[in-house]
Design an enzyme around this catalytic site. Structure first.
Site, short mmCIF file in Angstrom:
data_model
loop_
_atom_site.label_atom_id
_atom_site.label_comp_id
_atom_site.label_asym_id
_atom_site.label_seq_id
_atom_site.Cartn_x
_atom_site.Cartn_y
_atom_site.Cartn_z
N LYS A 60 0.91 -1.24 -0.03
CA LYS A 60 -0.15 0.40 0.08
C LYS A 60 0.46 1.29 0.06
O LYS A 60 1.61 1.32 1.12
CB LYS A 60 -0.97 0.11 1.24
CG LYS A 60 -1.74 1.19 1.45
CD LYS A 60 -3.06 1.03 2.29
CE LYS A 60 -2.76 1.64 3.36
NZ LYS A 60 -3.93 2.11 4.68
N LYS A 76 -9.51 -0.34 11.29
CA LYS A 76 -7.68 -0.31 12.82
C LYS A 76 -9.25 -0.17 14.36
O LYS A 76 -9.81 1.04 14.89
CB LYS A 76 -7.51 1.03 12.45
CG LYS A 76 -6.61 1.78 11.50
CD LYS A 76 -5.94 3.08 11.61
CE LYS A 76 -5.49 3.27 10.82
NZ LYS A 76 -5.78 3.55 9.20
#
Length: 1723
Positions: free
Chosen positions: A1190, A1299
């Site tokens: 990423k 997250k």
């Protein structure tokens, strides 16, 4: 219309009364000469309410119109003539006590009266010591206790006055409507506990009545008239504009929506020479005269009762007459500054009846109907008319007033007679079948038979389906079928069939002869009486009377013999039935408990695994009794959808009740393991048959040792043949017996496991239903209860809709309105909702017609939920629906899946060919429901989405008319979604039971499931430094959390706040310190399967609103507790959250070559170099084994440059490597599109957060065609996140990045991830630079999500995609770790990708070794130091107890002052949270806790001084100055806030700031202060004389504490208030520090120099208004300096709490205090 009549005494109309009554005591009226004492006592007294005029009773003045009152006056109670009081003296003060006490619910009105008598007897043994007071006892009684019915049951010569009855009306002022009568719709009362009247000084009357009313007891109300004068001497009542007559009833029955209330009020006042003993004596004299039960009252009884003394005297009509009803709040709000009452601010009724004496009666003509015969038998034209009139009249006298008439010639005499009767309601329909079902519905709703009139022939045959339903469901029904006479039978006569025994065994049959004068007419009457008796006695059912008539059928005159009426003289002169059937009292309710009853009690008492099964319950009283029984028995309850308790409204203050109801037993039984485990030994079934087939099968297979079935009818409803004890009894009778016994709480796992199973299955069902974005049939069933108002009922069709409602109906519903407060005051834990259906024969015919009849019968707004085939089967029901003469509106919801959808869920669907299914089972159709409705002039709405459904339901409610809402569905989609829900529910049940059975439970489980107890909590602050990076070097700080259990095992968690969220280290640490204190000693009592139980535990066990925790704190606590549970169980984090489930074959996709579970890791690159440099970095990562990379983008000015980087990377590493890019919402839509156009061919896995505006996400997906992932967008979700997530179902959104530390923990993250996976989106776990502690847990959690995704794919029949690489690559960025040995993420042997081993992660977290070099400091709790200091004052001294925490930082000390009844201990949790910032001291104020007050009597008597806010503030200044050297910040709550505010204004040299929590600067008005001071003096006396425990009951019953009472820890909080050592000192403080005696500080606020922070609860409307006013005053002192104004005051409104903010929601308070203190440090 207003009616005034001059009435004759009862004896003059009916002869002398057969009953002997005791005459009432002499009313107490204060003589004029006694008033001199009051004037001398207080010459400066004045009124609380001064009203120049009052115009509530808007009647034109007519002094000549008066009411004669020459009969006896037996009003009783305290009677005050306001004209005789020249000055008030002490009468302008409230009475010393004014309170309401709720008694346990009663199963009958008679039992309610017994409870009242018992309460008064107990009060006599320990009478109140106050010289004045008002005590109201109230008890909930069954809903059938109607106000008017009870009044009409009284003897007409009842000598207790006044009698009154009124119907409330809806106010045009919404604010007023909330407290008019607490939601009451009808009220009646007998007797007056106190009455006040006056003719010339009516304002004094208002002031006097206010003495006996209290805002804390809003249900104590006064009723009466304005503009009416009562002259006691002349016994006249006449109109006079400046007069009033008000009274508080002695006995009152109030009818609410869902329950009724019986109340008794006692009033005494020694100032008026009327003592408590007098009040009790009056009550005892009169209570035995009142009939304390309710029997059936027909229409004649009601009219007769109100008019019996009127005879035939005409009523004198007056326009706009109103009876008013007031309480303390209304009086307070109706007295604005101009001292006048506003018309709209005072509630009143124009529908009332009032009798003041035996010959004095006032009422409205709309209530006082005509009285006289409707049966002029002798005037009938022919014998047919005679018999028809007799039949109809006798039906009316028996209470049968609803006639359903089918058109026909032969039935003309009956139809004409029914239509011509003034007390009948007639209804007609051209279809006899629909008409008959309509009558069945009326019987279901009213529990009274409807009368069906039909012609002869097949018209009778068309009644058969409805007759069968009525017979099987025990619905009373009377069929009057006209017939040809005998000579026309079997002779070929037209429209002639054999109607004798036409319905066979489904009815009781009576066959009348053809009408003739040769038979005594009384035979007709006895036949009707007998028929109705059979219809209305157990077992109820249909009765058929065949009525042959010869011609003429019209009113053609034919001579007939009057002697056929012989013996009817008495009947004609009365309004009673000819034959009365009298039922003797059932021995079951008289206490004659025989051996069989004792056997039942023994069976129930010995049950170890008892189950209470509530089947169909038809009557509201039975529903009420079932709810009382459920609470008393405390067994697990399985309630059928038709029980009235499957959908119920609950109060937050009754948390223990929630665990009783097992609403989703049906779906739990999908699990084979649950079926094997769930084996009850005793089943107690009340009510009729149940809907769930799975529950019936379970009971049949398990064959409990005892199966007790309780039902009113004697029939055998036992298809499985397992009933061992059959009790024929009503639920009321049975509950009455059982409540006399105490039953032991079932020990062991039975109750607990069922509760946990139900909760997990319920959460799974709710999640699946709300996660599905489309409108589904289960969704309609799930939300149906939420749209039912308190005046609504539900009628459910058969086939699929009733099964859906039973399976998916949401059990616990929030209260709809202010009635919930009423229920709380009545000790009612919940309220059932009436639900009906045609489950006698369970056919689909006539359902719409039945629903309309049900609406008429129950007089409620009905929602009818039926399927499309059922709807089409009864399209003539639309014609029935179109008649709206006598009912409230109906909303019909038609589930249109274009066929018989239920067959798709039956085994036949798997065997038959599709074309056979469509044609012969589904009966697929394309009929337009819209056009059918249009043809019948019925409004129609088509809905296809959830939003459209809710909008349609709101529209129907607002417009108050009939609607048909068509819900578009499909058989295939419905079948598929049902199977999905079933499979997930089964999975949830399996996981839950497997986890529960794996627990090492031992000992007693009476207090619920306890996995372990938390022994202590510690945390450490760490600092991690990153590797040198091209972009930046940084360090990361956080906390390592350690939770130790009682067996010494430890669980590690990590709290790592990051900048992107609104929290920092200081925010986080204050919460950690607080939570460390709250967690210590708490029990872990939830199933950790991440389905919502963690949130419930935080609220119920810790008393903290889950939303108040910072996301990172919530995540760290979850992590530590889950790891601790795993350590205790000897397993891993993954095992705990998955319920030790076994992996399916598909989950091997996340396994390595050796079978161990592995998780792929995605690397993260954030580089600002050239495209080549970045490509080299990526290439290096690929060589290291990363297959997914990423890259951070949107760091450059031009998006094209970012695209060039991607192009170079692709050229470098090729296309086998997955590439993700993350723009972090930095691009505008235009720049994102610019980037997207350049990378379309570069095969990006997704673009994370490409646009800065959420509204542009879908647009970007559509226009660019590129896959998108969401991250920050998900982080910002709040509230109902499933509702928010539906915005992102767009197929272009392919991934959700989660997250856990940002979204608020694993539980919330799991629900988000599951939603994503259900919608075929990747759920990617991402770290936020946490240490290896978090990473090891995230690895296991990522594996959990991968296994969950595999299971979802299996259930939904989808192909499982390749394993996902999770965003845990930030470990590479950190140079050091919190642990001595970091997590091992590498290429495994025989592998080629960078992975993390789940097993290694599990082992790592179990053997964590902390790297001491990264730890900056540790926290393992903080001691609180306690000590005493004595401070001497001028006339008293006090030994103060102090509690101290924290170090003296920056020479700032925070001093905490509690409220009345509090102690310094209240502040300890908050002090723990703030003590890292400042030195904290809390003080037991004088008279509280361990602080002792000692008075110097000599000094005190000489100086004439009392304790006061000012003197206590002076003592506190001495105390604080002696222990601190610098400035202090005061934090005060309520009383402590008033002291703190005084000190901040007066002692600004020492007090540098103050936090005012729910505080006030005092009362402005001197009179209001005076009254409040008197109130608090009375409370202080009550405290001393009756003790603290009794005082607390009264104190916390006030409306100010409503929110606190709803708090799960209220019982504990209240128990801490019972521990004060100095009761005398406490009472002294209550009186002396009363806000009524405190000098007002309002003017001082304009000269404020000390900064103030105001904190108030969101639900505390009163103090929110006070805070606004204080801020306005402060603004007035600094208008020229806005900056200074901002410095001086600030306000924080804390959500989810009321007055006791610091107890209800402490975390925002801690944060506010810490930031307030920090602002001084910054200065």
């Amino acid at each position: 219309m207003f009616a005034v009549g001059v009435f004759l005494p009862y004896s003059s109309y009916f002869g002398p009364s057969p009953h002997l009554f005791i005459s009432n005591p002499r009313p107490r009226v204060l003589p004029r000469r006694a008033l001199r004492k009051f004037r001398r006592r207080n010459p400066s007294s004045r009124w609380l309410l001064s009203l120049h005029r009052f115009d509530l009773l808007r009647c034109s003045s007519n002094p000549n119109s008066r009411v004669n009152a020459d009969g006896c006056s037996h009003r009783g109670g305290l009677e005050i003539d306001a004209d005789g009081i020249l000055e008030t003296g002490g009468l302008d003060f409230p009475v010393e006590i004014c309170t309401t006490r709720a008694l346990p619910p009663a199963l009958s009105l008679e039992e309610g009266f017994d409870k009242m008598k018992q309460a008064v007897e107990e009060l006599k043994s320990n009478p109140p010591r106050m010289t004045s007071g008002v005590l109201r006892f109230q008890v909930a009684v069954p809903p059938s206790t109607k106000a008017l019915t009870w009044l009409c049951c009284q003897h007409q010569d009842l000598l207790v006055y006044p009698h009154f009855y009124l119907i409330t009306r809806v106010s045009s002022d919404p604010s007023l409507q909330l407290y008019l009568l607490g939601g009451a719709i009808e009220v009646c009362g007998i007797g007056a506990a106190i009455s006040i009247h006056g003719s010339s000084r009516a304002l004094q009357g208002f002031s006097l009545i206010s003495r006996y009313l209290s805002i804390d007891s809003p249900l104590i109300r006064a009723y009466g008239f304005l503009g009416v004068n009562y002259n006691k001497v002349s016994s006249l009542m006449e109109e006079r504009l400046d007069s009033l007559y008000l009274f508080i009833p002695q006995v009152e029955v109030t009818q609410y929506k869902g329950c009724s209330v019986l109340a008794v009020t006692l009033v005494w006042d020694n100032c008026m020479s009327y003592k408590f003993t007098d009040a009790v004596h009056t009550f005892e004299l009169y209570i035995h005269q009142m009939i304390n039960y309710v029997h059936r009252v027909n229409i004649y009884d009601e009219v007769f009762w109100m008019n019996h003394a009127n005879g035939k005297l005409p009523l004198i009509a007056k326009k706009d007459a109103e009876m008013v009803y007031l309480n303390a709040e209304i009086l307070a709000q109706s007295a604005p500054q101009n001292d006048s009452l506003h018309k709209k601010k005072v509630p009143s009724s124009r529908q009332f009846y009032f009798r003041h004496a035996s010959t004095t009666s006032i009422g409205t003509t709309m209530l006082m109907g005509s009285y006289g015969t409707n049966c002029l038998i002798k005037d009938c034209a022919n014998i047919n008319a005679v018999w028809a009139s007799l039949i109809v009249e006798e039906c009316v006298r028996l209470g049968l007033t609803y006639f359903c008439i089918a058109p026909g010639s032969r039935s003309s005499p009956l139809a004409i007679s029914a239509c011509g009767h003034s007390h009948t309601t007639c209804y007609s329909c051209y279809d006899e079948r629909s008409l008959a079902f309509h009558a069945v519905g009326y019987g279901k709703g009213s529990h009274k038979p409807a009368v069906i009139i039909t012609s002869s022939g097949t018209a009778v045959s068309n009644l058969l389906p409805a007759v069968v339903e009525a017979s099987h469901d025990f619905v009373p029904l009377l069929l009057l079928t006209a017939d040809r006479p005998p000579e026309l039978q079997d002779a070929g006569a037209n429209q002639s069939i054999d109607q004798v025994n036409h319905f066979g065994k489904f009815v009781r049959f009576f066959n009348l002869p053809a009408a003739t004068d040769q038979v005594p007419a009384r035979m007709v009457l006895t036949t009707i009486d007998s028929a109705v008796h059979y219809a209305t006695q157990v077992p109820h059912g249909p009765v058929h009377i065949n009525c042959p008539f010869r011609e003429p059928l019209e009113d053609s005159p034919r001579e007939w013999r009057l002697d056929c009426l012989k013996g009817l003289d008495s009947w004609l002169s009365k309004k009673e039935p000819y034959t009365k059937y009298i039922k003797m009292q059932h021995l079951f309710t008289d206490g004659h408990h025989n051996g069989q009853v004792a056997e039942i009690i023994e069976v129930i008492q010995k049950a170890k695994r008892g189950l209470l099964l509530i089947g169909a319950v038809h009557k509201e009283d039975e529903i009420f009794a079932a709810s009382v029984l459920a609470k008393h028995l405390s067994w697990p309850v399985v309630s059928d959808i038709l029980s009235g308790l499957r959908l119920r409204r609950v109060l937050a203050s009754f948390h223990e009740i929630e665990s009783l109801f097992i609403d989703h037993m049906d779906h739990a039984l999908l699990s084979h393991s649950v079926r094997s485990w769930a084996q009850p030994d005793v089943v107690l079934q009340i009510g009729s048959r149940i809907t769930s087939k799975r529950i019936s099968q379970l009971l049949e297979l398990c064959s409990p040792s005892s199966y007790v079935l309780v039902d009113e009818h004697p029939c055998r409803h036992d298809p499985s043949h397992i009933v061992t004890h059959r009790i024929q009894s009503t639920i009321i009778e049975f509950a009455h017996i059982l409540r006399k016994y105490n039953f032991p709480k079932q020990a062991g796992t039975w109750n607990i496991f069922l509760k946990e199973l139900n909760m997990m299955v319920a959460q799974e069902i709710e999640f699946q239903i709300h996660s599905e974005s489309s409108l589904t049939e289960p969704y309609v069933a799930h939300v149906m209860g939420e749209v039912l108002k308190d005046d609504s009922a539900l009628f459910i069709g058969n086939s699929m809709v009733i099964r859906d409602a039973d399976m998916y109906g949401r059990g616990w519903l929030c209260p709809m309105n202010f009635d919930s407060k009423m229920m709380s005051n009545l000790a009612l834990p919940f309220q059932g909702l009436r639900v009906a259906g045609n489950r006698g024969a369970s056919g689909i015919d006539g359902l719409l017609s039945t629903a309309v009849g049900f609406a008429v019968g129950c007089n409620k707004q009905v929602i009818c939920l039926i399927g499309d085939v059922s709807f089409l089967h009864d399209t003539n029901g639309l014609a029935v629906l179109n008649q709206r003469a006598t009912r409230k509106p109906i909303t019909v919801i038609v589930i249109n899946n274009h066929g018989g959808g239920i067959f798709s869920l039956l085994p036949i669907a798997k065997r038959a060919q599709p074309d056979v299914l469509d044609k012969y089972f589904y009966t697929v159709h394309d009929v337009s429901i819209d056009r059918l409705c249009t043809a019948h002039s019925v409004k129609h709405l088509l809905v296809r989405t959830k939003t459209e459904l809710h909008n349609a339901l709101c529209k129907c409610r607002q417009q108050q008319t009939d609607w048909v809402i068509e819900v578009e569905s499909s058989i295939e989609g419905n079948t598929y979604f049902h199977s999905i829900i079933s499979k997930f529910a089964c999975q949830a049940a399996n996981q839950t039971l497997k986890f529960l059975l794996g627990l090492p439970l031992s000992g007693s489980l009476n207090n619920g499931l306890v996995l372990s107890k938390i022994d202590k909590v510690e945390y450490s602050l760490y600092r991690q430094v990153s590797h040198p990076l091209p972009v930046m070097n940084f360090f990361h700080q956080g906390f390592v959390l350690r939770i130790y259990l009682d067996n010494a095992t430890v669980g590690f968690g990590e709290v790592a706040p990051i900048e992107i969220h609104a929290e920092d280290l200081l925010d986080v640490e204050e919460q950690l310190r607080f939570m460390a204190h709250k967690l210590q000693g708490s029990e872990i009592s939830f199933v950790p399967l991440l389905k919502g139980s963690f949130s419930q535990w935080i609220w119920k066990a810790l008393g903290i609103p889950p939303s108040s925790l910072f996301p990172s704190v919530r995540c760290g606590i979850e992590m530590a507790i889950l790891n601790a549970i795993a350590a205790r169980q000897g397993s891993g984090f993954l095992d705990v959250i998955s319920g030790y489930r076994s992996s399916s074959k598909e989950t091997q996709l996340v396994a390595g070559v050796n079978g161990s579970k592995q998780i792929q890791i995605c690397a993260l690159v954030d580089h600002s170099g050239t495209p080549k440099e970045i490509a080299d970095v990526v290439s290096q990562l690929v060589e290291e084994g990363f297959s997914t990379i990423k890259l951070k983008v949107a760091r450059r000015e031009n998006p094209v440059e970012d695209a060039e980087v991607i192009q170079v990377i692709r050229q470098k590493v090729g296309y086998e490597v997955k590439i993700r890019v993350d723009a972090n919402r930095r691009w505008t839509y235009e720049k994102a599109m610019q980037f997207g156009s350049c990378v379309k061919c570069l095969d990006l896995q997704y673009i994370e957060e490409p646009v800065c505006q959420e509204v542009d996400i879908g647009k970007f997906c559509d226009e660019s065609g590129l896959p998108v992932a969401l991250d920050e967008t998900i982080d910002n979700l709040s509230g109902d996140f499933l509702h928010e997530l539906k915005k992102f179902v767009h197929p272009g959104i392919v991934a959700i990045v989660i997250k856990p530390s940002v979204v608020g923990g694993f539980e919330r993250a799991s629900l988000i991830a599951k939603w994503a996976q259900l919608h075929e989106k990747m759920a990617v776990v991402s770290s936020a630079f946490e240490s290896s502690i978090s990473l090891s847990t995230y690895i296991q959690y990522a594996c959990y999500l991968e296994e969950q995704n595999a299971e979802i794919c299996r259930i939904k029949g989808r192909t499982l995609d390749a394993a996902i690489a999770h965003g845990l690559g930030t470990y590479c960025w950190l140079k050091e770790d919190v642990t001595s040995r970091g997590i091992d993420i590498c290429i495994r042997p025989y592998g080629d990708r960078m992975v993390a081993s789940v097993e290694a992660a599990q082992n790592f977290i179990q053997c964590v070794q902390i790297n001491k070099g990264s730890i900056q400091r540790n926290y393992s709790g903080e001691p609180v130091r306690s000590y005493h200091i004595k401070v001497d004052g001028d006339y008293f001294s006090c030994s103060f107890k102090l509690q101290e925490a924290g170090e003296n930082i920056d020479n700032i000390t925070i001093v905490y002052l509690h409220g009345f009844l509090g102690t310094s201990q209240d502040w300890i949790p908050i002090m723990k949270g703030v003590s890292a910032t400042a030195h904290c001291i809390s003080i037991d104020l004088p008279g509280h806790g361990e602080s002792q007050v000692q008075f110097s009597m000599d000094k005190r008597s000489k100086q004439g001084m009392d304790l006061s806010v000012e003197s206590v503030a002076g003592m506190l200044l001495k105390l604080i100055s002696s222990i601190t050297s610098g400035g202090v910040i005061l934090v005060g709550y309520s009383m402590g806030a008033r002291i703190a505010l005084h000190m901040a204004l007066k002692f600004k040299e020492k007090v540098i700031g103050a936090v005012i929590i729910s505080g006030s600067p005092g009362l402005r008005d001197k009179t209001v202060r005076k009254i409040r001071g008197a109130q608090d003096e009375s409370r202080a006396r009550f405290l001393v004389e009756h003790g603290l425990h009794s005082f607390l009951e009264t104190w916390y019953s006030g409306s100010l504490w409503k929110s606190l009472r709803d708090h799960p820890h209220f019982s504990y909080i209240r128990s801490t208030r019972d521990r004060h050592n100095d009761i005398q000192g406490l009472a002294e403080i209550l009186s002396s520090l009363s806000i009524g005696k405190q000098l007002s500080l309002w003017e001082d606020l304009r000269h404020l120099q000390t900064p103030l922070l105001f904190i108030v609860g969101e639900k505390d409307a009163k103090f929110r208004k006070i805070v606004q006013q204080m801020c306005s005053e402060i603004r007035g002192c600094s208008e020229d300096d806005p900056h200074q104004q901002q410095k001086l005051s600030d306000t924080i409104i804390v959500p989810d709490c009321g007055h006791a903010v610091h107890l209800e929601n402490p975390l925002p308070v801690i944060n506010a205090i810490r930031k307030f203190v920090t602002s001084f440090e910054q200065r």
